[in-house]
Design an enzyme around this catalytic site. Structure first.
Site, PDB file in Angstrom:
ATOM      1  N   GLU A  42       3.097   3.005   4.562  1.00 25.50           N
ATOM      2  CA  GLU A  42       4.524   3.048   4.876  1.00 25.50           C
ATOM      3  C   GLU A  42       4.729   3.641   6.274  1.00 25.50           C
ATOM      4  O   GLU A  42       4.242   4.735   6.557  1.00 25.50           O
ATOM      5  CB  GLU A  42       5.277   3.887   3.836  1.00 25.50           C
ATOM      6  N   CYS A 104       9.775   8.227  -3.860  1.00 23.27           N
ATOM      7  CA  CYS A 104       8.753   8.064  -2.807  1.00 23.27           C
ATOM      8  C   CYS A 104       9.379   8.081  -1.415  1.00 23.27           C
ATOM      9  O   CYS A 104       8.976   8.855  -0.554  1.00 23.27           O
ATOM     10  CB  CYS A 104       7.973   6.765  -3.013  1.00 23.27           C
ATOM     11  N   HIS A 123       1.332   4.045  -0.587  1.00 24.30           N
ATOM     12  CA  HIS A 123       1.567   3.583  -1.959  1.00 24.30           C
ATOM     13  C   HIS A 123       0.255   3.017  -2.484  1.00 24.30           C
ATOM     14  O   HIS A 123      -0.412   2.240  -1.794  1.00 24.30           O
ATOM     15  CB  HIS A 123       2.644   2.487  -1.994  1.00 24.30           C
TER      16      HIS A 123
END
Length: 156
Positions: A42, A104, A123
């Site tokens: 991410e 998250c 993730h």
């Protein structure tokens, strides 16, 4: 450290990490909702749009991480460079610019905010016959080592 699936408690833990431990880099790992064998790097955290309720049935004030905080914060880690230069046999690694507007993403943005961008979020898929804890641990070790190298912290 395992964070609870509760916005406020997760935020308190993140602030505690940055104020007491003062890490050079905080790497957060969350479970991807899909069952696909993917590791997702991410790049940024988003501040607004947290309407989904947490494990206590609550969502954050103003549906955002930090009132008056920037819309998004990019990680100091260049995930695209990392992604181009890393491979883990047996699993696909992809890039993302949207960690999902739940705990998250909330955790990631909060950590980026309090850590001045010195945070990363990965993730991971659920454990399975092909994705064992040992395999995932080794994959994360490879990825985190590359992150530290990118920060010039490979000798830490």
């Amino acid at each position: 450290m395992q964070l609870p699936v509760v916005y406020q408690k997760a935020k308190e833990q993140i602030i505690k990490i940055w104020t007491t431990l003062q890490p050079l880099l905080a790497v957060h790992v969350g479970l991807a909702s899909s069952t696909t064998a993917l590791i997702i790097l991410e790049q940024c955290g988003k501040n607004k749009g947290y309407h989904e309720r947490d494990a206590c049935g609550l969502h954050p004030e103003g549906a955002c991480c930090v009132l008056d905080g920037p819309e998004k914060i990019e990680s100091a880690i260049n995930m695209k460079t990392l992604w181009k230069n890393i491979s883990v046999e047996g699993i696909e690694i992809i890039l993302s610019r949207d960690a999902g507007r739940y705990i998250c993403d909330y955790t990631y943005y909060t950590s980026l905010y309090y850590g001045n961008g010195r945070a990363a979020f990965i993730h991971v898929p659920p454990l399975s016959e092909s994705i064992t804890a040992d395999f995932l641990g080794k994959a994360l070790q490879t990825i985190i080592s590359a992150m530290l190298e990118q920060c010039g912290m490979d000798h830490v």
